[in-house]
Design a protein around this motif. Structure first.
Motif, PDB file in Angstrom:
ATOM      1  N   TRP A  66      35.347  38.006  27.207  1.00  0.00           N
ATOM      2  CA  TRP A  66      35.042  39.133  28.080  1.00  0.00           C
ATOM      3  C   TRP A  66      36.281  39.515  28.888  1.00  0.00           C
ATOM      4  O   TRP A  66      36.639  40.684  28.986  1.00  0.00           O
ATOM      5  CB  TRP A  66      33.865  38.780  29.004  1.00  0.00           C
ATOM      6  N   ALA A  67      36.938  38.513  29.473  1.00  0.00           N
ATOM      7  CA  ALA A  67      38.137  38.770  30.281  1.00  0.00           C
ATOM      8  C   ALA A  67      39.275  39.315  29.413  1.00  0.00           C
ATOM      9  O   ALA A  67      39.952  40.275  29.800  1.00  0.00           O
ATOM     10  CB  ALA A  67      38.576  37.500  30.999  1.00  0.00           C
ATOM     11  N   ALA A  68      39.491  38.737  28.238  1.00  0.00           N
ATOM     12  CA  ALA A  68      40.574  39.169  27.357  1.00  0.00           C
ATOM     13  C   ALA A  68      40.395  40.630  26.934  1.00  0.00           C
ATOM     14  O   ALA A  68      41.375  41.378  26.840  1.00  0.00           O
ATOM     15  CB  ALA A  68      40.651  38.270  26.135  1.00  0.00           C
ATOM     16  N   ALA A  69      39.169  41.050  26.702  1.00  0.00           N
ATOM     17  CA  ALA A  69      38.901  42.430  26.304  1.00  0.00           C
ATOM     18  C   ALA A  69      39.259  43.416  27.408  1.00  0.00           C
ATOM     19  O   ALA A  69      39.421  44.611  27.153  1.00  0.00           O
ATOM     20  CB  ALA A  69      37.433  42.590  25.916  1.00  0.00           C
ATOM     21  N   ARG A  70      39.424  42.914  28.633  1.00  0.00           N
ATOM     22  CA  ARG A  70      39.745  43.761  29.782  1.00  0.00           C
ATOM     23  C   ARG A  70      41.106  43.414  30.382  1.00  0.00           C
ATOM     24  O   ARG A  70      41.400  43.767  31.505  1.00  0.00           O
ATOM     25  CB  ARG A  70      38.648  43.621  30.837  1.00  0.00           C
TER      26      ARG A  70
ATOM     27  N   VAL B 218      41.699  38.303  37.571  1.00  0.00           N
ATOM     28  CA  VAL B 218      42.574  39.418  37.931  1.00  0.00           C
ATOM     29  C   VAL B 218      42.829  40.235  36.671  1.00  0.00           C
ATOM     30  O   VAL B 218      42.877  39.707  35.568  1.00  0.00           O
ATOM     31  CB  VAL B 218      43.888  38.949  38.590  1.00  0.00           C
ATOM     32  N   PHE B 219      42.997  41.531  36.863  1.00  0.00           N
ATOM     33  CA  PHE B 219      43.094  42.452  35.736  1.00  0.00           C
ATOM     34  C   PHE B 219      44.339  43.303  35.813  1.00  0.00           C
ATOM     35  O   PHE B 219      44.933  43.477  36.865  1.00  0.00           O
ATOM     36  CB  PHE B 219      41.861  43.373  35.715  1.00  0.00           C
ATOM     37  N   ASP B 220      44.687  43.861  34.671  1.00  0.00           N
ATOM     38  CA  ASP B 220      45.755  44.838  34.532  1.00  0.00           C
ATOM     39  C   ASP B 220      47.069  44.320  35.102  1.00  0.00           C
ATOM     40  O   ASP B 220      47.453  43.195  34.859  1.00  0.00           O
ATOM     41  CB  ASP B 220      45.349  46.172  35.182  1.00  0.00           C
TER      42      ASP B 220
END
Length: 103
Positions: free
Chosen positions: A16-20, A43-45
């Motif tokens: 889920w995290a990797a897809a985002r 954390v993302f992006d």
């Protein structure tokens, strides 16, 4: 509010995290403001790609989340008996809403 689901499976959370473009992170404890335990985060992006080098002019306890390995993150996740609430998948949409909750 969109429908949600709770993830507890480690591989499902990683995917889920990797897809985002998400990464596991831990914000250090901050006793001065009443937070005595490290805080688990995703954390993302761009935030997940920030340079982790603190440098001489930045204190190591500045409070910024530290990107960690999944094994370290999941150790705390399991010790605290947490679940990850996420939005149900909708075709064509990559919602990054998430919240850590007690199971």
């Amino acid at each position: 509010m969109a429908e949600t689901r709770v993830l507890t499976d480690h591989q499902e959370i990683r995917e889920w995290a990797a897809a985002r473009m998400g990464s596991p992170a831990i914000r250090p404890a901050a006793p001065l403001i009443g937070n005595n335990d490290p805080v688990l985060m995703l954390v993302f992006d761009q935030q997940s790609y920030e340079d982790q080098d603190q440098g001489a002019d930045r204190p190591t306890d500045f409070g910024r989340p530290e990107i960690v390995e999944w094994d370290e993150w999941f150790t705390l996740f399991d010790e605290r008996n947490l679940g990850l609430v996420v939005s149900k998948e909708i075709a064509g949409l990559r919602e990054s809403f998430h919240q850590l909750i007690a199971r």
